[in-house]
Each structure stands twice: as C-alpha cells, then as structure tokens.
Design a protein around this motif. Structure first.
Motif, mmCIF file in Angstrom:
data_model
loop_
_atom_site.group_PDB
_atom_site.id
_atom_site.type_symbol
_atom_site.label_atom_id
_atom_site.label_comp_id
_atom_site.label_asym_id
_atom_site.label_seq_id
_atom_site.Cartn_x
_atom_site.Cartn_y
_atom_site.Cartn_z
ATOM 1 N N ASP A 74 0.824 -1.207 0.000
ATOM 2 C CA ASP A 74 0.000 0.000 0.000
ATOM 3 C C ASP A 74 0.858 1.257 0.000
ATOM 4 O OD1 ASP A 74 -2.093 -1.696 0.080
ATOM 5 O OD2 ASP A 74 -2.666 -1.296 2.157
ATOM 6 N N HIS A 75 1.904 1.212 0.808
ATOM 7 C CA HIS A 75 2.795 2.349 0.943
ATOM 8 C C HIS A 75 3.436 2.699 -0.395
ATOM 9 C CE1 HIS A 75 6.664 4.260 2.018
ATOM 10 N NE2 HIS A 75 5.958 4.842 2.956
ATOM 11 N N ALA A 78 0.881 4.087 -2.841
ATOM 12 C CA ALA A 78 0.490 5.471 -2.559
ATOM 13 C C ALA A 78 1.604 6.428 -2.959
ATOM 14 C CB ALA A 78 0.157 5.624 -1.082
ATOM 15 N N LEU A 79 2.835 6.051 -2.673
ATOM 16 C CA LEU A 79 3.959 6.904 -3.032
ATOM 17 C C LEU A 79 4.069 7.044 -4.539
ATOM 18 C CD1 LEU A 79 5.109 7.760 -0.397
ATOM 19 C CD2 LEU A 79 7.219 6.574 -0.940
ATOM 20 N N ARG A 81 1.523 6.901 -6.557
ATOM 21 C CA ARG A 81 0.447 7.802 -6.975
ATOM 22 C C ARG A 81 0.868 9.251 -6.780
ATOM 23 N NH1 ARG A 81 -5.298 7.780 -5.105
ATOM 24 N NH2 ARG A 81 -4.652 6.951 -3.086
ATOM 25 N N ILE A 82 1.501 9.505 -5.642
ATOM 26 C CA ILE A 82 1.959 10.853 -5.344
ATOM 27 C C ILE A 82 2.969 11.311 -6.391
ATOM 28 C CG2 ILE A 82 3.413 12.156 -3.747
ATOM 29 C CD1 ILE A 82 1.986 10.722 -1.448
ATOM 30 N N GLU A 83 3.905 10.427 -6.644
ATOM 31 C CA GLU A 83 4.939 10.710 -7.640
ATOM 32 C C GLU A 83 4.302 10.991 -9.011
ATOM 33 O OE1 GLU A 83 9.206 9.976 -8.969
ATOM 34 O OE2 GLU A 83 8.285 10.286 -7.001
ATOM 35 N N ALA A 85 1.255 11.990 -9.641
ATOM 36 C CA ALA A 85 0.519 13.251 -9.626
ATOM 37 C C ALA A 85 1.490 14.424 -9.714
ATOM 38 C CB ALA A 85 -0.333 13.350 -8.367
ATOM 39 N N ALA A 86 2.631 14.294 -9.027
ATOM 40 C CA ALA A 86 3.583 15.404 -8.963
ATOM 41 C C ALA A 86 4.304 15.627 -10.283
ATOM 42 C CB ALA A 86 4.593 15.165 -7.852
ATOM 43 N N SER A 269 -2.502 33.577 -9.489
ATOM 44 C CA SER A 269 -2.202 32.975 -8.191
ATOM 45 C C SER A 269 -2.866 31.625 -7.998
ATOM 46 C CB SER A 269 -2.565 33.925 -7.033
ATOM 47 O OG SER A 269 -3.913 34.295 -7.103
ATOM 48 N N ARG A 270 -2.833 30.834 -9.044
ATOM 49 C CA ARG A 270 -3.217 29.430 -8.963
ATOM 50 C C ARG A 270 -2.095 28.651 -9.631
ATOM 51 N NH1 ARG A 270 -6.901 30.374 -6.255
ATOM 52 N NH2 ARG A 270 -9.093 29.716 -6.281
ATOM 53 N N THR A 271 -1.307 27.966 -8.809
ATOM 54 C CA THR A 271 -0.236 27.161 -9.383
ATOM 55 C C THR A 271 -0.848 26.063 -10.248
ATOM 56 O OG1 THR A 271 1.004 27.536 -7.371
ATOM 57 C CG2 THR A 271 1.804 25.804 -8.833
ATOM 58 N N THR A 273 -1.558 22.584 -12.060
ATOM 59 C CA THR A 273 -1.243 21.199 -11.739
ATOM 60 C C THR A 273 -0.069 20.765 -12.611
ATOM 61 O OG1 THR A 273 -2.735 20.364 -13.428
ATOM 62 C CG2 THR A 273 -3.651 20.621 -11.223
ATOM 63 N N PRO A 274 0.660 19.738 -12.159
ATOM 64 C CA PRO A 274 1.791 19.271 -12.963
ATOM 65 C C PRO A 274 1.397 18.842 -14.371
ATOM 66 C CG PRO A 274 1.958 18.423 -10.735
ATOM 67 C CD PRO A 274 0.638 19.102 -10.828
ATOM 68 N N GLU B 50 0.296 27.544 -2.163
ATOM 69 C CA GLU B 50 0.297 28.656 -3.112
ATOM 70 C C GLU B 50 1.324 29.718 -2.738
ATOM 71 O OE1 GLU B 50 -0.833 28.890 -5.909
ATOM 72 O OE2 GLU B 50 -2.569 27.590 -6.109
ATOM 73 N N LEU B 60 -2.153 20.395 -6.720
ATOM 74 C CA LEU B 60 -1.367 19.202 -6.403
ATOM 75 C C LEU B 60 -1.355 18.965 -4.894
ATOM 76 C CD1 LEU B 60 0.595 16.903 -7.129
ATOM 77 C CD2 LEU B 60 2.453 18.552 -6.861
ATOM 78 N N LEU B 71 -2.779 7.368 3.233
ATOM 79 C CA LEU B 71 -1.553 6.597 3.462
ATOM 80 C C LEU B 71 -1.207 6.542 4.946
ATOM 81 C CD1 LEU B 71 1.240 5.368 2.416
ATOM 82 C CD2 LEU B 71 2.069 7.703 2.543
#
Lengths: 291, 291
Positions: A74-75, A78-79, A81-83, A85-86, A269-271, A273-274, B50, B60, B71
């Motif tokens: 699971d760990h 999840a990591l 998924r994070i990667e 998304a980033a 002022s909205r970063t 998404t990747p 932000e 993100l 997690l």
DNA sequence: AGGTATACTTCAGGCAAACTGAAATTTAAT
DNA sequence: ATTAAATTTCAGTTTGCCTGAAGTATACCT
C-alpha cells in the motif's frame, strides 16, 4: 518509532531466508541488515526469527510478515500515486480553447501528450474567446487558449502566436482571384458578416465596415454557411481557414495590424497542476515555429 | 526517497493552515518543519502551497493531502496491528489442558486475561494428558497444560505444581469416615477403577492393584458415575476432586509419592507467540501458591 | 569427532541527514 | 510607514545509519 524501511528489511530477509541475499537486494552490507533487524526486534520486544540463521520465522514473525507485506504494498502504491501526480504522469487536464486552435493545433498535441502519459485524462471544450476566459476564471477549466483577457479579470495571459486575418469569400466572388493582398478599400460596398474573433480587429476602416448591424454569426460553421450562401464576406484568422472547402477562398489582407493574438489563459495565483504545466510546455514548444 | 514522516509533516501543516501550530503538534521547531516541507517540494519537483504562508494548497497539494492522509491512516493502523501482535494485546491463543485444570484453575485466569486484553481470542480444548501432548506436538494447539511428556517427543515441559492423588469413594463406603490417610494396604480387596491420570502413579502397590484389567474409564464424568454406582473406587488428583457431590468422598493417601506433576507443554524450538508468552506468565503467577 | 566454510553479530569510525536556535527576510496589519 | 507575525535561512550540533573488519556461532564435510 518503527521505520517503514526497517519493515522492508524484515520482509526481504524473510523472503530470502537469509541476510546475505537480502543485503544484496537492498544494496546494504549484511551488518547493516543485521543491526536493523536487531533494532526492530528490540522495538517490538519479541523475536521474529527462531534462530539467528534467518531461515524460519516465529509465529509472530509470520504474522508480521503478512501485515508488513501488505503495508509496504500500500505504501509503495500510494507513493507512486503521489509521484505520478507530482510529475504529471497522472491526472486530469480540463482545458478550453477557441475552435480554430482546438481543431487545427490541439489534436496533434493532445494525441502525442496522451501517448506519452497514459495515466492522463483530458477534457477539451471549444468555444469562443470570451467563454474561454469565463470558464478559466470560474475554475471549470484549468487552462484556456484564446485571445488576451481584460486586465483585472484575475487571469494571466501568455502569448503563443499571432495569426493574421484573412478575407473569406466564395470561389466565384469578384475578389477571389486577386493576387495582391486585399485592402480595406477593396471591401467598400461589400456586406461583411461580423464575428467574435474579427471584433478584435482595431483598424478604424474595418470598424466602419461592420458598424451598422448588418449580419453576425457566432459559430464558424454557420458563419461559413452564410458566406457560401452568398450572404456576404467575413474575416477569419488564418488558422481557421486552413480547412475550407474548394468553394471558398481565404485571401490575405494588406493591413498588417489585422491579426489576432492567441495565448494561454490561466487563473492568477493558482499554481497549475503538474499535468497542466507539462502540457503548457508542450503547447509552447508546439507553437514556437508559428510565432 | 520520500519519508513517511515528511508526509505527516505536510498533512499536519495543511490541516493547521500554518507552520507554527503544526510544529507545536509535532514537537518540532518551525524551522525543522519549514525545511522538511521545502525538501518534500524539491523531491516532488512541484509546489504544494500557493504562497509561503501555508494557508492555501495548490491543486497538487490538495491531491497530495488526500493521498497522504489515507496513506498515514493505513500506515498507523498497520503499525498498531504490529504493535498489538508483538505485545500480545491481540492474537489467538489455542490451548489444551487436562480437565481438572481446565475446570478449576483456568476459568478464573482466562477471564482476567481476556478482560485485560480485549483483542485476544482463546480456544480451549480439555482432554487427557497424552492427547494434550499430541495436540501440542502436532501444532493444533500452541500451549498445553498436562503431565510431563515423554522425552524425545520434541516438547518442553515446565513444571507448575504437584497434585497429590486422593481416593474417591461413595460417602457410604467403609473407608469414607477414616480420619487417617489411606494406605495401599487399606485398598486390598477393593476394586479400583483405573484412569489415565492415576496411571502415572509409580508405586508398586498401586500397580499391583490395577494390574488385572478390571475396569477403567477415560472421562471423569463416567469415572465418577461408576464410583457412584458402586462399581468400585478410583484415584484422582486432588484438584479433580474439589467439586465432588455430597455423595462422594475424596480421602488423602498416605503414600507421598502418589502425586501427579502438572506443567506447561510447549513445542521445542518454537518461540511462543506474545499472547502465549503473556498467558504463560499469568499461569506461572497464578499457580505459584499451589506449588 | 574435528576441521573448515559459511552465516551472522559486534564494534568502531565515518558520514549524511535532521533538528535547534538565532538572525534575516518576507508578509500582513494598523 | 511602521510594527508585528510568520516563515526562511544559516551555522552548528546531534542523531542515527552504514561500512569494513574482527569476532562468534552454526552447519557441513571428511
């Protein structure tokens, strides 16, 4: 505190049945593995292996192995998924574009982008420039491709390219076979069908031509249908004229100011998404040569 | 590598809306939190907030918050399960015991034990000594309470207490009102019903009494029924006689060697589970006074 | 049974990473 | 504009993991 990496060490040793092989798998020395294992057993206050040859687990060790394996699975997931998304390997990109760009430029870019990033989902809306601004401003869509928005709208505009307007007329029109660029004078007495894109043309001569409320259309399809029907002429950005049928002509215009500017619209002022950021790079690269 | 604790820092800052409060929650200084956050953003290659006031997340960041929260929840839960298994707060204890101990000693001990450890499940089998040995040796049961096993059986035996045998007879029997302990001579001519427990008595005189295959019973209930019916007398460990009815008597025996030894049976070279270990402590403490 | 090879543990030293406290910088508010 | 608060940066310290070498235990082989 029990470290996740200590659990990974334990699971690997249990799977390998000895420390040496596990050490190799984990790119550590056996002594490091041994110490980690010892520390883990101290933290638990119980032994995990029957002997110090790590071939057989205690009952607790077997239980731990089950729990820890699941935990690590699971760990890691999840990591990942994070990667994903980033880095923009995964995610949803909602974008709005003016029709000409959506039809002529985006298909190729989007296809490539999706092939490279199978985890990405794209939603494309094509509509006129001011609606694009509204969709971005309202947050319905993250990225817009359109003309420059009004300042003070909370939007940012990054120019991509400039696109000269062309005169669209029937192939059998008097002007159709001109070899010289069309001047505003040439259009005197012609009925001009106005449209949203062309309304950004600042030239006073053009303004005069469309001042009276003669005829206007919002949608490009109906606009062209009107021209085909002989209802008048219209001006469209070059990009919107590349796929005209054989019965219509798109003629260059002499006035160099008769052009629209197309760029990227984002919320201030909205970063992004990747995924959006990555696609942005792609658009910039993909339109560099047009500029 | 992204550390789990870095994710915990991120989630806490996102939840608190600022670094100072999160630092307090996590027992760190704000500078440590700031650096961890910075490192996390570097590892991801993207911003999570932000502005550097940590009040609003980027898109993100919001996504990360969802994933990381989940997690951490799973992670902490799994670690707790591990901890519970290791300390014997949770788990299953399968044990087998001779009936006398199962009936007289274990109920109290087990009840206390379960109250202290709500996560624990207990399965108790009561059967005769040799079956207890077999169940432990075969792994059906982890812990046994019985007499000493044969050496070489792969079992370990830890003595708990010694229990003198008593003569069980009807209240109207000729011996019933004796004030002196019963000697082997007193039993001459009496029919003795043999049983598994009593078969461990080594005294030659007793052996002689039960040599001929007169009558034997395996189960205590039927054994006592036979005695009640006047079929004969029997010898039972004191512990098995504490709850006899008013129609039966249990008389002390003069021979001090007429006793059984009761102890804990475990499999050799099998580390007991933590639950088992904890219960073992409990048994030893709970029987210390009988010894 | 004894010797040898193998596996594991222990130890000391090195090194990288994380934390702290102070100072500097940035941001918000009056 | 000034002040206050929050955050970041910086330097120094501590912590804790890892390595390599030496020591100990275990299993295998003759």
């Amino acid at each position: 505190m029990i470290r996740t990496e200590a659990l990974r060490v334990f699971v690997n040793v249990a799977d390998c049945g000895n420390i040496r092989d596990a050490a190799e798998r984990l790119f550590r020395t056996p002594s490091a593995i041994s110490m980690t294992l010892k520390q883990l057993e101290e933290q638990l206050g119980a032994r995990l292996f029957e002997t110090d040859r790590k071939s057989t687990l205690t009952a607790l060790g077997a239980e731990m192995h089950t729990i820890a394996t699941e935990l690590l699975r699971d760990h890691d997931r999840a990591l990942d998924r994070i990667e994903a998304a980033a880095t923009g390997r995964q995610g949803r990109l909602q974008l709005a574009s003016v029709p000409s760009v959506a039809a002529e430029l985006l298909p190729g870019l989007l296809a490539d982008f999706l092939t490279e990033r199978p985890g990405v989902t794209i939603e494309l809306v094509d509509t006129d420039s001011s609606s694009v601004h509204a969709l971005v401003a309202g947050g319905t869509v993250e990225l817009g491709i359109a003309g420059p928005p009004d300042s003070g709208s909370g939007l940012t505009f990054t120019p991509l390219f400039r696109d000269p307007f062309r005169l669209v007329c029937r192939a059998d029109h008097a002007l159709a076979d001109r070899t010289e660029p069309v001047t505003w004078d040439d259009l005197g007495g012609q009925r001009i069908i106005s449209n949203e894109a062309a309304s950004t043309i600042g030239a006073a001569e053009y303004r005069a031509l469309v001042k009276s409320p003669a005829l206007s259309a919002r949608n490009v399809i109906s606009l062209l249908a009107l021209v085909r029907a002989g209802a008048g002429l219209t001006l469209l950005p070059r990009l919107a004229t590349v796929s005209l049928g054989p019965d219509l002509r798109a003629l260059p215009i002499a006035d160099p100011t008769a052009q629209r500017e197309v760029g990227v619209i984002l919320r201030q002022s909205r970063t992004p998404t990747p995924v959006c950021g990555a696609f942005l790079d792609r658009i910039v690269r993909g339109t560099r040569d047009i500029r």
